[in-house]
Design a protein around this motif. Structure first.
Motif, PDB file in Angstrom:
ATOM      1  N   GLU A  41       0.829  -1.214   0.000  1.00 16.39           N
ATOM      2  CA  GLU A  41       0.000   0.000   0.000  1.00 16.39           C
ATOM      3  C   GLU A  41       0.861   1.261   0.000  1.00 16.39           C
ATOM      4  O   GLU A  41       0.605   2.199  -0.757  1.00 16.39           O
ATOM      5  CB  GLU A  41      -0.910  -0.008   1.228  1.00 16.39           C
ATOM      6  N   GLU A  42       1.885   1.285   0.832  1.00 20.76           N
ATOM      7  CA  GLU A  42       2.740   2.473   0.919  1.00 20.76           C
ATOM      8  C   GLU A  42       3.552   2.668  -0.363  1.00 20.76           C
ATOM      9  O   GLU A  42       3.676   3.794  -0.853  1.00 20.76           O
ATOM     10  CB  GLU A  42       3.667   2.374   2.131  1.00 20.76           C
ATOM     11  N   LEU A  43       4.092   1.592  -0.908  1.00 19.33           N
ATOM     12  CA  LEU A  43       4.844   1.720  -2.154  1.00 19.33           C
ATOM     13  C   LEU A  43       3.954   2.236  -3.271  1.00 19.33           C
ATOM     14  O   LEU A  43       4.365   3.111  -4.051  1.00 19.33           O
ATOM     15  CB  LEU A  43       5.468   0.376  -2.541  1.00 19.33           C
ATOM     16  N   GLU A  44       2.734   1.726  -3.362  1.00 18.56           N
ATOM     17  CA  GLU A  44       1.807   2.190  -4.394  1.00 18.56           C
ATOM     18  C   GLU A  44       1.430   3.648  -4.176  1.00 18.56           C
ATOM     19  O   GLU A  44       1.325   4.415  -5.128  1.00 18.56           O
ATOM     20  CB  GLU A  44       0.581   1.288  -4.443  1.00 18.56           C
ATOM     21  N   ARG A  45       1.267   4.036  -2.922  1.00 20.10           N
ATOM     22  CA  ARG A  45       0.958   5.444  -2.612  1.00 20.10           C
ATOM     23  C   ARG A  45       2.087   6.361  -3.075  1.00 20.10           C
ATOM     24  O   ARG A  45       1.849   7.475  -3.551  1.00 20.10           O
ATOM     25  CB  ARG A  45       0.726   5.610  -1.110  1.00 20.10           C
ATOM     26  N   LEU A  46       3.307   5.880  -2.963  1.00 19.05           N
ATOM     27  CA  LEU A  46       4.477   6.658  -3.368  1.00 19.05           C
ATOM     28  C   LEU A  46       4.777   6.552  -4.865  1.00 19.05           C
ATOM     29  O   LEU A  46       5.706   7.187  -5.362  1.00 19.05           O
ATOM     30  CB  LEU A  46       5.703   6.190  -2.575  1.00 19.05           C
ATOM     31  N   GLY A  47       3.989   5.743  -5.569  1.00 15.32           N
ATOM     32  CA  GLY A  47       4.190   5.590  -7.004  1.00 15.32           C
ATOM     33  C   GLY A  47       5.339   4.656  -7.354  1.00 15.32           C
ATOM     34  O   GLY A  47       5.884   4.720  -8.458  1.00 15.32           O
TER      35      GLY A  47
END
Length: 64
Positions: A41-47
């Motif tokens: 989730e965090e990696l996807e949020r950061l692109g």
């Protein structure tokens, strides 16, 4: 970076074995599956694209 001298360090695991270990893993801070989900989730949020992590989470959630 992984600590290669740690006794639980396990390089070169198959995808299936990695999924099994994450699915079944639990530590003092909670389930390994939950840690992976938060990471994805965090990696996807950061692109940041890490498709193998998403694929592992999908396999775990599908009962893999």
């Amino acid at each position: 970076m992984p600590e290669e001298s740690h006794p639980t360090y396990a390089p070169n695991l198959s995808f299936e074995e990695t999924v099994r270990r994450i699915r079944d893993g639990q530590g003092a801070s909670g389930r390994a599956r939950d840690y992976l989900a938060e990471l994805v989730e965090e990696l996807e949020r950061l692109g940041i694209a890490e498709p193998e992590f998403r694929e592992m989470l999908t396999a775990i959630d599908a009962g893999g």
